[in-house]
Design a protein around this motif. Structure first.
Motif, PDB file in Angstrom:
ATOM      1  N   LYS A  30      40.792  40.549  43.539  1.00 22.73           N
ATOM      2  CA  LYS A  30      40.534  41.969  43.324  1.00 22.73           C
ATOM      3  C   LYS A  30      39.567  42.087  42.158  1.00 22.73           C
ATOM      4  N   ASP A  31      38.657  43.068  42.243  1.00 24.82           N
ATOM      5  CA  ASP A  31      37.733  43.288  41.133  1.00 24.82           C
ATOM      6  C   ASP A  31      37.237  44.725  41.180  1.00 24.82           C
ATOM      7  N   ALA A  32      37.196  45.379  40.025  1.00 21.07           N
ATOM      8  CA  ALA A  32      36.849  46.801  39.974  1.00 21.07           C
ATOM      9  C   ALA A  32      35.369  47.055  40.214  1.00 21.07           C
ATOM     10  N   GLU A  33      34.486  46.136  39.778  1.00 19.38           N
ATOM     11  CA  GLU A  33      33.045  46.365  39.904  1.00 19.38           C
ATOM     12  C   GLU A  33      32.411  45.626  41.077  1.00 19.38           C
ATOM     13  N   GLY A  34      33.074  44.614  41.594  1.00 18.25           N
ATOM     14  CA  GLY A  34      32.506  43.845  42.692  1.00 18.25           C
ATOM     15  C   GLY A  34      31.374  42.928  42.285  1.00 18.25           C
ATOM     16  N   ASP A  35      31.247  42.640  40.981  1.00 14.75           N
ATOM     17  CA  ASP A  35      30.150  41.769  40.525  1.00 14.75           C
ATOM     18  C   ASP A  35      30.571  40.303  40.604  1.00 14.75           C
TER      19      ASP A  35
ATOM     20  N   ASN B 159      45.051  49.638  39.863  1.00  9.94           N
ATOM     21  CA  ASN B 159      45.438  48.229  39.850  1.00  9.94           C
ATOM     22  C   ASN B 159      44.260  47.297  40.105  1.00  9.94           C
ATOM     23  N   PHE B 160      43.029  47.820  40.092  1.00  8.28           N
ATOM     24  CA  PHE B 160      41.851  46.980  40.242  1.00  8.28           C
ATOM     25  C   PHE B 160      41.273  46.703  38.856  1.00  8.28           C
ATOM     26  N   PRO B 161      41.355  45.467  38.398  1.00  6.81           N
ATOM     27  CA  PRO B 161      40.940  45.156  37.034  1.00  6.81           C
ATOM     28  C   PRO B 161      39.438  44.941  36.914  1.00  6.81           C
TER      29      PRO B 161
END
Length: 224
Positions: A56-61, A26-28
């Protein structure tokens, strides 16, 4: 009001444990946000309209530091004529706007040299990473209050700092508290019903979904 526009940013971040190769389903990859809170705080100085969102973020950028000013994060693009020369106010073409602090920059630095003139520019939206729009309800219909139009010639778009300073991709979630400071909130909006829309952008220029605040007045969200 445009002379006192500032931002205070607070970040609350959770780094998701486990393998960085397979973030939670569920992290896009494109940032995902949800509305958290909106408060108004008055003081002897500038008043604060404080917007809080979850992300929420999958890469954290997510986030931009003050040093992030090279393309695609440059603040402005300098407009040029057909010969490639900068367009200055004293020799502006008929289609150029009158002087205002959005379309014209005084004594800018171009290619590491100061240009002693007033130069026509186009604002680069990707310089910012949080985008805020205001709407006022009149006769049951919301209409955008456009800060970029006269007499204000500004916006409340801005930046929040990098969440992860390294280059490693990490799934993250947390919250952003974005405080917009001004002397003019009460004098402009008074008892109006407002709605605020917000979205964020990652460093790959992926835009999040847009979330909206509830319909409120300043008095309803006033915090002592």
């Amino acid at each position: 009001m445009s002379n006192v526009k500032n931002y205070l940013i607070l970040l609350s971040i959770l780094f998701v444990s486990g393998s960085c190769i397979s973030p939670p389903d569920n992290f896009p990859s494109t940032p995902e946000i949800s509305f958290k809170d909106l408060n108004f705080s008055s003081s002897d100085g500038a008043d604060s309209l404080i917007l809080s969102i979850n992300f929420k973020d999958a890469e954290g950028d997510l986030g931009l530091n003050p040093s992030d000013v090279d393309p695609p994060f440059n603040p402005v693009t300098f407009k040029r004529d057909n010969s490639g020369n900068l367009i200055v106010y004293s020799a502006r073409p008929p289609e150029a706007p009158s002087f205002n602090p959005i379309d014209w920059v005084i004594n800018p630095i171009v290619n590491n040299a100061t240009v002693r003139d007033t130069v026509w520019v186009e604002q680069n939206e990707d310089h910012n990473n949080i985008f805020v729009r205001f709407f006022i309800k009149r006769n049951g219909v919301f209409t955008e209050f456009r800060w970029q139009d006269p007499p204000f010639f500004t916006t409340f778009n801005g930046r929040f700092p990098r969440i992860i300073n390294g280059n490693e991709a990490l799934p993250v979630e947390g919250s952003i508290q974005y405080s917009m400071l001004s002397f003019g909130w009460n004098s402009i909006f008074r008892n109006d019903t407002l709605r605020i829309d917000v979205e964020i952008q990652d460093r790959s220029l992926n835009r999040s979904n847009i979330v909206s605040s509830p319909e409120v007045t300043l008095n309803q969200i006033r915090r002592e």
